[in-house]
Scaffold this motif. Sequence first.
Motif, PDB file in Angstrom:
ATOM      1  N   ARG A  78      17.722  53.218  54.807  1.00 14.34           N
ATOM      2  CA  ARG A  78      19.131  52.882  54.966  1.00 14.34           C
ATOM      3  C   ARG A  78      19.773  52.685  53.592  1.00 14.34           C
ATOM      4  N   ARG A  79      21.029  53.077  53.480  1.00 16.78           N
ATOM      5  CA  ARG A  79      21.815  52.770  52.301  1.00 16.78           C
ATOM      6  C   ARG A  79      22.395  51.367  52.470  1.00 16.78           C
ATOM      7  N   ALA A  80      22.926  50.816  51.418  1.00 19.02           N
ATOM      8  CA  ALA A  80      23.526  49.474  51.483  1.00 19.02           C
ATOM      9  C   ALA A  80      24.938  49.589  52.051  1.00 19.02           C
ATOM     10  N   ARG A  81      25.011  49.960  53.329  1.00 17.75           N
ATOM     11  CA  ARG A  81      26.305  50.292  53.929  1.00 17.75           C
ATOM     12  C   ARG A  81      27.187  49.068  54.144  1.00 17.75           C
ATOM     13  N   GLY A  82      26.618  47.863  54.040  1.00 17.00           N
ATOM     14  CA  GLY A  82      27.438  46.667  54.164  1.00 17.00           C
ATOM     15  C   GLY A  82      28.050  46.207  52.854  1.00 17.00           C
ATOM     16  N   LEU A  83      27.626  46.791  51.738  1.00 25.39           N
ATOM     17  CA  LEU A  83      28.108  46.328  50.435  1.00 25.39           C
ATOM     18  C   LEU A  83      29.605  46.565  50.202  1.00 25.39           C
ATOM     19  N   PRO A  84      30.167  47.726  50.547  1.00 23.94           N
ATOM     20  CA  PRO A  84      31.613  47.886  50.345  1.00 23.94           C
ATOM     21  C   PRO A  84      32.422  46.828  51.103  1.00 23.94           C
ATOM     22  N   PHE A  85      31.981  46.481  52.312  1.00 26.65           N
ATOM     23  CA  PHE A  85      32.638  45.421  53.074  1.00 26.65           C
ATOM     24  C   PHE A  85      32.532  44.091  52.337  1.00 26.65           C
ATOM     25  N   TRP A  86      31.343  43.779  51.821  1.00 28.12           N
ATOM     26  CA  TRP A  86      31.168  42.522  51.086  1.00 28.12           C
ATOM     27  C   TRP A  86      32.052  42.500  49.840  1.00 28.12           C
ATOM     28  N   PHE A  87      32.103  43.608  49.096  1.00 29.89           N
ATOM     29  CA  PHE A  87      32.961  43.681  47.906  1.00 29.89           C
ATOM     30  C   PHE A  87      34.388  43.287  48.260  1.00 29.89           C
ATOM     31  N   SER A  88      34.917  43.901  49.306  1.00 33.52           N
ATOM     32  CA  SER A  88      36.300  43.665  49.695  1.00 33.52           C
ATOM     33  C   SER A  88      36.505  42.234  50.189  1.00 33.52           C
ATOM     34  N   LEU A  89      35.594  41.765  51.017  1.00 31.66           N
ATOM     35  CA  LEU A  89      35.694  40.411  51.563  1.00 31.66           C
ATOM     36  C   LEU A  89      35.645  39.378  50.446  1.00 31.66           C
ATOM     37  N   ALA A  90      34.737  39.564  49.505  1.00 31.63           N
ATOM     38  CA  ALA A  90      34.609  38.626  48.393  1.00 31.63           C
ATOM     39  C   ALA A  90      35.805  38.717  47.449  1.00 31.63           C
ATOM     40  N   ALA A  91      36.345  39.913  47.268  1.00 29.79           N
ATOM     41  CA  ALA A  91      37.453  40.101  46.334  1.00 29.79           C
ATOM     42  C   ALA A  91      38.761  39.514  46.859  1.00 29.79           C
ATOM     43  N   TYR A  92      39.059  39.759  48.138  1.00 24.06           N
ATOM     44  CA  TYR A  92      40.367  39.379  48.668  1.00 24.06           C
ATOM     45  C   TYR A  92      40.364  38.027  49.376  1.00 24.06           C
ATOM     46  N   GLY A  93      39.208  37.608  49.893  1.00 25.33           N
ATOM     47  CA  GLY A  93      39.131  36.336  50.585  1.00 25.33           C
ATOM     48  C   GLY A  93      39.401  36.447  52.075  1.00 25.33           C
ATOM     49  N   THR A  94      38.886  35.514  52.833  1.00 25.93           N
ATOM     50  CA  THR A  94      38.984  35.580  54.288  1.00 25.93           C
ATOM     51  C   THR A  94      40.405  35.348  54.782  1.00 25.93           C
ATOM     52  N   ASP A  95      41.229  34.601  54.030  1.00 22.46           N
ATOM     53  CA  ASP A  95      42.616  34.400  54.451  1.00 22.46           C
ATOM     54  C   ASP A  95      43.375  35.721  54.491  1.00 22.46           C
ATOM     55  N   ALA A  96      43.112  36.592  53.543  1.00 20.44           N
ATOM     56  CA  ALA A  96      43.768  37.892  53.524  1.00 20.44           C
ATOM     57  C   ALA A  96      43.364  38.716  54.737  1.00 20.44           C
ATOM     58  N   TYR A  97      42.109  38.605  55.122  1.00 25.11           N
ATOM     59  CA  TYR A  97      41.645  39.325  56.311  1.00 25.11           C
ATOM     60  C   TYR A  97      42.342  38.804  57.556  1.00 25.11           C
ATOM     61  N   ALA A  98      42.458  37.487  57.668  1.00 31.19           N
ATOM     62  CA  ALA A  98      43.142  36.912  58.825  1.00 31.19           C
ATOM     63  C   ALA A  98      44.582  37.387  58.892  1.00 31.19           C
ATOM     64  N   ALA A  99      45.263  37.402  57.746  1.00 32.69           N
ATOM     65  CA  ALA A  99      46.662  37.829  57.712  1.00 32.69           C
ATOM     66  C   ALA A  99      46.798  39.303  58.093  1.00 32.69           C
ATOM     67  N   ALA A 100      45.876  40.137  57.635  1.00 35.03           N
ATOM     68  CA  ALA A 100      45.940  41.567  57.932  1.00 35.03           C
ATOM     69  C   ALA A 100      45.736  41.829  59.421  1.00 35.03           C
ATOM     70  N   VAL A 101      44.780  41.135  60.033  1.00 37.41           N
ATOM     71  CA  VAL A 101      44.548  41.308  61.465  1.00 37.41           C
ATOM     72  C   VAL A 101      45.733  40.777  62.262  1.00 37.41           C
ATOM     73  N   GLU A 102      46.279  39.640  61.860  1.00 37.65           N
ATOM     74  CA  GLU A 102      47.466  39.110  62.549  1.00 37.65           C
ATOM     75  C   GLU A 102      48.625  40.105  62.466  1.00 37.65           C
ATOM     76  N   THR A 103      48.750  40.806  61.346  1.00 39.85           N
ATOM     77  CA  THR A 103      49.798  41.821  61.210  1.00 39.85           C
ATOM     78  C   THR A 103      49.643  42.899  62.274  1.00 39.85           C
ATOM     79  N   CYS A 104      48.434  43.371  62.465  1.00 38.25           N
ATOM     80  CA  CYS A 104      48.184  44.406  63.480  1.00 38.25           C
ATOM     81  C   CYS A 104      48.493  43.891  64.884  1.00 38.25           C
ATOM     82  N   LEU A 105      48.114  42.656  65.165  1.00 38.74           N
ATOM     83  CA  LEU A 105      48.397  42.070  66.472  1.00 38.74           C
ATOM     84  C   LEU A 105      49.902  41.970  66.708  1.00 38.74           C
TER      85      LEU A 105
END
Length: 471
Positions: A357-384
């Motif tokens: 297997r490749r480290a297919r979870g690493l790009p997700f971790w990079f983004s999550l660590a870079a932007y923070g979980t609050d940004a993820y919550a805001a982005a999902v709320e935008t879609c909703l």
Amino acid sequence: MSALDEAVAAAERAAAACRPNMHRYDRDIDDFAFQAFAFARRRASADSADALRLGTPRTREELDAAAGETVTPTGLGEDRVLRLFTDVLEPACLSVDFPRYLAFVPAAPTETSVIADLVVSACSIYAGSWLEGGGAVWAENQALRWLADLAGLPEGAGGCFVSGGTMGNLSALVAAREAAATRLGRRPEGGWALVAGESSHSSVRTAASVMDVDLVVVPGERLTGAALAPELARLGERCFAVVATAGSTNLGVVDDLASVADAAADTWLHVDAAYGGAAMVAPSARPRFAGIERADSFVVDPHKWLFAPFDACAVLYRDPALARAAHTQRARYLDVLNDLADTGEWNPSDYAVHLSRRARGLPFWFSLAAYGTDAYAAAVETCLAHARAAAELVKASPVLDLELEPELSVVVFRRRGWTAADYQEWSHRMLTSGEAFVVPTVHAGLPALRLCIVNPRTTVADLRLVIDSLA
């Protein structure tokens, strides 16, 4: 000349023959890397439907004529191959992050995750074992821990990243059957069976076929404990798992997870949250997932609604030891890896139907660590919020009927008086014009349209354009 000398001389001749063209970083590769990155950068900066091209499907014959022969004895050279991709092949692919790509389940990877994917590839990391990829696995496990916390799984929960929901569901169900077989000590009379709701993903049926087990489907758009209980009583020890859905792909419906968990208290509960699980990060949607904390396993795809590039599905287990017992591969050359795992190190290959297997979870971790979980919550709320706006646009139309209020970010509706052929013709016209990609579906036995909104860059104006075109 001795046999050893002949072997050494032959090896040196072979190496000399390949070295000028491969496995050496030279000026040509430097130019290629610069041009490739420039193309990726231009594309990443296209942040709206006006700036980003949807793409146009082409037939095999058209691509044969436009591209010609590409695999040749002497090679085409890096520059020509890159031009061929950017000018001919990439435009013949649909861009799933196009803001008006609203079919199936699109994607919207962050720029950081896309660039991180290049970094991961450049590092040549094998991420199947801790020995070989410990740093990458550690980072992936950080992202997995966050997902486990969203679901409310205990501290010891864990798993790995696989290619997609199909592989994630299969891996979890293999672990469930192994745990049931160990507990029962034999194959039950009549063979194994698993139970799922009618809205479960097609991959659950595929998993049942691959595993050669019976699939019992409980009717209804939403699986409930009341509907499930009679089937569990009828099957008895034959049932090794129940599959609930947290965000059905077609309608975006979340099963009644709490009542399902009550009914399946003595049976492995697997929750397929491949699409919908991302909404757990949004405070407005989290109550819909009550009961998922009681799951024995669940999957969620970061490449769907958690803004990672393809491909990445997280499969998580309440008790990873049960998964490891089902999935660890044994071979003499793997003993060193298994010995390390026995002392507590984490081998992702032990938790799914895979080894390499490749480290297919690493790009997700990079983004999550870079932007923070609050940004993820805001982005999902935008879609909703945009899904709710789309529903209101449908209600305001004199020719459209909303089929059901959106629970997550899927909006299903009908155009009055249209046949299946009318929907297909409209869908084809919108695609070939480059305006949008929306495909028909079926609800309650009748053709309908379905919008799936997982891209925060999709605007209300984009949605209005699509809906107004149906007038």
